[in-house]
Design a protein around this motif. Structure first.
Motif, PDB file in Angstrom:
ATOM      1  N   LYS A  80      52.771  15.065  59.417  1.00 38.03           N
ATOM      2  CA  LYS A  80      52.570  16.460  58.531  1.00 38.03           C
ATOM      3  C   LYS A  80      51.298  16.218  57.591  1.00 38.03           C
ATOM      4  O   LYS A  80      50.853  15.201  57.235  1.00 38.03           O
ATOM      5  N   PRO A  81      50.249  17.083  57.802  1.00 32.39           N
ATOM      6  CA  PRO A  81      48.944  17.222  57.229  1.00 32.39           C
ATOM      7  C   PRO A  81      48.979  17.091  55.759  1.00 32.39           C
ATOM      8  O   PRO A  81      49.976  17.543  55.148  1.00 32.39           O
ATOM      9  N   THR A  82      47.885  16.792  55.214  1.00 31.38           N
ATOM     10  CA  THR A  82      47.761  16.943  53.812  1.00 31.38           C
ATOM     11  C   THR A  82      47.613  18.213  53.292  1.00 31.38           C
ATOM     12  O   THR A  82      46.630  18.827  53.921  1.00 31.38           O
ATOM     13  N   PRO A  83      48.212  18.683  52.330  1.00 32.43           N
ATOM     14  CA  PRO A  83      48.220  20.259  51.885  1.00 32.43           C
ATOM     15  C   PRO A  83      46.488  20.132  51.311  1.00 32.43           C
ATOM     16  O   PRO A  83      46.287  19.278  50.488  1.00 32.43           O
ATOM     17  N   GLY A  84      46.213  21.444  51.160  1.00 34.11           N
ATOM     18  CA  GLY A  84      44.849  21.673  50.769  1.00 34.11           C
ATOM     19  C   GLY A  84      44.341  23.215  50.792  1.00 34.11           C
ATOM     20  O   GLY A  84      45.324  23.915  51.641  1.00 34.11           O
ATOM     21  N   ASP A  85      43.464  23.646  49.977  1.00 34.94           N
ATOM     22  CA  ASP A  85      43.088  24.968  50.092  1.00 34.94           C
ATOM     23  C   ASP A  85      42.031  25.428  50.825  1.00 34.94           C
ATOM     24  O   ASP A  85      41.621  26.364  51.162  1.00 34.94           O
ATOM     25  N   SER A  86      41.410  24.380  51.784  1.00 33.01           N
ATOM     26  CA  SER A  86      40.330  24.672  52.415  1.00 33.01           C
ATOM     27  C   SER A  86      40.790  25.120  53.978  1.00 33.01           C
ATOM     28  O   SER A  86      42.163  25.084  54.199  1.00 33.01           O
ATOM     29  N   LEU A  87      39.858  25.888  54.489  1.00 31.52           N
ATOM     30  CA  LEU A  87      40.247  26.365  55.962  1.00 31.52           C
ATOM     31  C   LEU A  87      40.817  25.505  56.770  1.00 31.52           C
ATOM     32  O   LEU A  87      41.846  25.545  57.644  1.00 31.52           O
ATOM     33  N   GLU A  88      40.402  24.257  56.953  1.00 26.62           N
ATOM     34  CA  GLU A  88      40.615  23.450  57.918  1.00 26.62           C
ATOM     35  C   GLU A  88      41.976  22.823  57.417  1.00 26.62           C
ATOM     36  O   GLU A  88      42.808  22.683  58.401  1.00 26.62           O
ATOM     37  N   ALA A  89      42.342  22.845  56.213  1.00 25.72           N
ATOM     38  CA  ALA A  89      43.662  22.435  55.706  1.00 25.72           C
ATOM     39  C   ALA A  89      44.789  23.455  56.370  1.00 25.72           C
ATOM     40  O   ALA A  89      45.830  23.031  56.527  1.00 25.72           O
ATOM     41  N   TYR A 155      56.133  27.727  75.602  1.00 21.83           N
ATOM     42  CA  TYR A 155      55.220  26.779  75.031  1.00 21.83           C
ATOM     43  C   TYR A 155      54.005  27.581  75.025  1.00 21.83           C
ATOM     44  O   TYR A 155      53.210  27.592  73.914  1.00 21.83           O
ATOM     45  N   ASN A 156      53.743  28.156  76.208  1.00 25.41           N
ATOM     46  CA  ASN A 156      52.413  29.171  76.095  1.00 25.41           C
ATOM     47  C   ASN A 156      52.514  30.301  75.172  1.00 25.41           C
ATOM     48  O   ASN A 156      51.295  30.559  74.363  1.00 25.41           O
ATOM     49  N   TYR A 157      53.541  30.955  75.010  1.00 25.25           N
ATOM     50  CA  TYR A 157      53.631  32.020  73.892  1.00 25.25           C
ATOM     51  C   TYR A 157      53.426  31.225  72.506  1.00 25.25           C
ATOM     52  O   TYR A 157      52.961  31.805  71.529  1.00 25.25           O
ATOM     53  N   ILE A 158      54.046  30.148  72.168  1.00 25.55           N
ATOM     54  CA  ILE A 158      54.093  29.591  71.002  1.00 25.55           C
ATOM     55  C   ILE A 158      52.493  29.463  70.693  1.00 25.55           C
ATOM     56  O   ILE A 158      51.955  29.507  69.438  1.00 25.55           O
ATOM     57  N   MET A 159      51.823  28.726  71.694  1.00 22.30           N
ATOM     58  CA  MET A 159      50.225  28.305  71.487  1.00 22.30           C
ATOM     59  C   MET A 159      49.489  29.621  71.149  1.00 22.30           C
ATOM     60  O   MET A 159      48.561  29.606  70.537  1.00 22.30           O
ATOM     61  N   GLU A 160      49.861  30.736  71.906  1.00 20.50           N
ATOM     62  CA  GLU A 160      49.006  32.095  71.710  1.00 20.50           C
ATOM     63  C   GLU A 160      49.277  32.600  70.264  1.00 20.50           C
ATOM     64  O   GLU A 160      48.475  32.932  69.703  1.00 20.50           O
ATOM     65  N   ARG A 161      50.562  32.593  69.790  1.00 16.70           N
ATOM     66  CA  ARG A 161      50.894  32.890  68.544  1.00 16.70           C
ATOM     67  C   ARG A 161      50.219  32.151  67.307  1.00 16.70           C
ATOM     68  O   ARG A 161      49.697  32.391  66.378  1.00 16.70           O
ATOM     69  N   CYS A 162      50.286  30.840  67.737  1.00 17.52           N
ATOM     70  CA  CYS A 162      49.425  29.903  66.833  1.00 17.52           C
ATOM     71  C   CYS A 162      48.042  30.161  66.746  1.00 17.52           C
ATOM     72  O   CYS A 162      47.468  30.316  65.496  1.00 17.52           O
ATOM     73  N   ASN A 163      47.247  30.630  67.992  1.00 19.69           N
ATOM     74  CA  ASN A 163      45.829  30.930  67.797  1.00 19.69           C
ATOM     75  C   ASN A 163      45.855  32.198  67.095  1.00 19.69           C
ATOM     76  O   ASN A 163      44.644  32.419  66.330  1.00 19.69           O
ATOM     77  N   VAL A 164      46.751  33.118  67.292  1.00 16.35           N
ATOM     78  CA  VAL A 164      46.324  34.528  66.495  1.00 16.35           C
ATOM     79  C   VAL A 164      46.632  34.242  65.081  1.00 16.35           C
ATOM     80  O   VAL A 164      45.935  34.773  64.326  1.00 16.35           O
ATOM     81  N   PHE A 165      47.343  33.424  64.478  1.00 21.13           N
ATOM     82  CA  PHE A 165      47.780  32.980  63.048  1.00 21.13           C
ATOM     83  C   PHE A 165      46.446  32.083  62.691  1.00 21.13           C
ATOM     84  O   PHE A 165      45.929  32.506  61.485  1.00 21.13           O
ATOM     85  N   ILE A 166      45.616  31.503  63.476  1.00 27.08           N
ATOM     86  CA  ILE A 166      44.474  30.633  63.052  1.00 27.08           C
ATOM     87  C   ILE A 166      43.259  31.598  62.961  1.00 27.08           C
ATOM     88  O   ILE A 166      42.625  31.744  62.065  1.00 27.08           O
ATOM     89  N   GLU A 167      43.157  32.598  63.908  1.00 31.19           N
ATOM     90  CA  GLU A 167      42.149  33.477  63.870  1.00 31.19           C
ATOM     91  C   GLU A 167      42.221  34.355  62.486  1.00 31.19           C
ATOM     92  O   GLU A 167      41.259  34.822  61.935  1.00 31.19           O
ATOM     93  N   SER A 168      43.915  35.089  62.383  1.00 27.70           N
ATOM     94  CA  SER A 168      43.971  35.596  61.143  1.00 27.70           C
ATOM     95  C   SER A 168      43.455  34.769  59.844  1.00 27.70           C
ATOM     96  O   SER A 168      42.746  35.399  58.975  1.00 27.70           O
ATOM     97  N   GLU A 169      43.804  33.485  59.735  1.00 33.29           N
ATOM     98  CA  GLU A 169      43.374  32.610  58.673  1.00 33.29           C
ATOM     99  C   GLU A 169      41.691  32.629  58.592  1.00 33.29           C
ATOM    100  O   GLU A 169      41.239  32.748  57.417  1.00 33.29           O
ATOM    101  N   LYS A 170      41.226  32.572  59.571  1.00 32.76           N
ATOM    102  CA  LYS A 170      39.772  32.618  59.643  1.00 32.76           C
ATOM    103  C   LYS A 170      39.032  33.866  59.081  1.00 32.76           C
ATOM    104  O   LYS A 170      38.121  33.636  58.410  1.00 32.76           O
ATOM    105  N   ASN A 171      39.770  35.068  59.485  1.00 31.16           N
ATOM    106  CA  ASN A 171      39.281  36.351  59.243  1.00 31.16           C
ATOM    107  C   ASN A 171      39.537  36.318  57.622  1.00 31.16           C
ATOM    108  O   ASN A 171      38.572  36.865  57.056  1.00 31.16           O
ATOM    109  N   LYS A 172      40.777  35.691  57.196  1.00 30.49           N
ATOM    110  CA  LYS A 172      40.697  36.002  55.554  1.00 30.49           C
ATOM    111  C   LYS A 172      39.754  35.243  54.804  1.00 30.49           C
ATOM    112  O   LYS A 172      39.271  35.590  53.972  1.00 30.49           O
ATOM    113  N   TYR A 173      39.577  34.075  55.511  1.00 35.96           N
ATOM    114  CA  TYR A 173      38.521  33.204  54.760  1.00 35.96           C
ATOM    115  C   TYR A 173      37.474  33.729  54.796  1.00 35.96           C
ATOM    116  O   TYR A 173      36.698  33.772  53.694  1.00 35.96           O
ATOM    117  N   ALA A 174      36.674  34.326  56.000  1.00 36.28           N
ATOM    118  CA  ALA A 174      35.628  34.850  56.027  1.00 36.28           C
ATOM    119  C   ALA A 174      35.316  36.000  54.991  1.00 36.28           C
ATOM    120  O   ALA A 174      34.358  36.220  54.417  1.00 36.28           O
TER     121      ALA A 174
END
Length: 225
Positions: A80-89, A155-174
């Protein structure tokens, strides 16, 4: 069953019911006493298997029937990662969440498979015993558990969905950073405009004061002259 449900003559209000219960109990005890050791062991074995099968059914109902496909051999469980407000977290939190969901499905598949294999041994044994002892069917139903529909977890679908969520978070951050930049520029522009306005006001004030001084000097010179 009577003992487990704590039923006794005190459970009834009517004398006739108490007497009937007492008669039934004597009849049951009499029949049990007439059983030989082999018959007792046989019945106890049936009751044990039947009870175990019912417990397996309850466990099967509480677990998702899942099958994981396209799973790589080198998959590992994330810490479990350390909680944070940064994009990486936030990205690490998304990866962890998807990883946990995947391992939950892996565990469900393993557990369900173990339980259903055990149950499939119990069901025919119980039903065969009931078919040769029809009187037991008054209290024990034949077993006929229908497996829940299997859900495929890719597994492939989960990874694709994970990448979609990550891209969405990056867009929100930008977008947030861009908005923050525009806000800073707007505030700087307002401050600069305010400073210019103040400088102009100060210039007018100084100019007016100089005119007044000059006028006074001219007046004094004219008046004294």
């Amino acid at each position: 069953m009577i003992d487990n449900n704590h039923i006794s003559t005190a459970s009834f209000n009517q004398i006739a019911d108490k007497e009937y219960f007492d008669t039934v109990m004597k009849n049951v005890v009499s029949k049990i006493e007439k059983l030989n050791d082999e018959e007792k062991a046989e019945i106890e074995g049936f009751l044990g298997v039947y009870t175990y099968a019912i417990e397996l059914i309850e466990q099967l109902k509480s677990i998702k029937n899942e099958k994981v496909i396209n799973l790589p051999e080198n998959i590992v469980r994330m810490e479990k990662p350390t909680p944070g407000d940064s994009l990486e977290a936030k990205i690490e939190e998304i990866k962890f969440s998807n990883n946990e969901r995947l391992f939950e499905s892996i565990e469900n598949e393993k557990k369900y498979k173990e339980l259903i294999e055990k149950y499939k041994i119990c069901e025919p044994a119980v039903n065969m015993y009931l078919s040769t002892h029809p009187l037991l069917k008054n209290n024990y139903n034949c077993l006929n558990y229908i497996e829940s529909e299997q859900q495929i977890v890719d597994y492939n679908y989960i990874m694709e969905r994970c990448n979609v969520f990550i891209e969405s978070e990056k867009n929100k951050y930008a977008e947030a950073k861009q908005k923050e930049k525009y806000q800073d520029e707007y505030e700087k522009a307002i401050i600069s405009k305010f400073k210019k306005k103040n400088r102009f006001k100060n210039f007018i004030k100084v100019f007016i004061v100089l005119i007044l001084i000059f006028g006074i000097l001219i007046f004094l010179k004219y008046y004294l002259g």
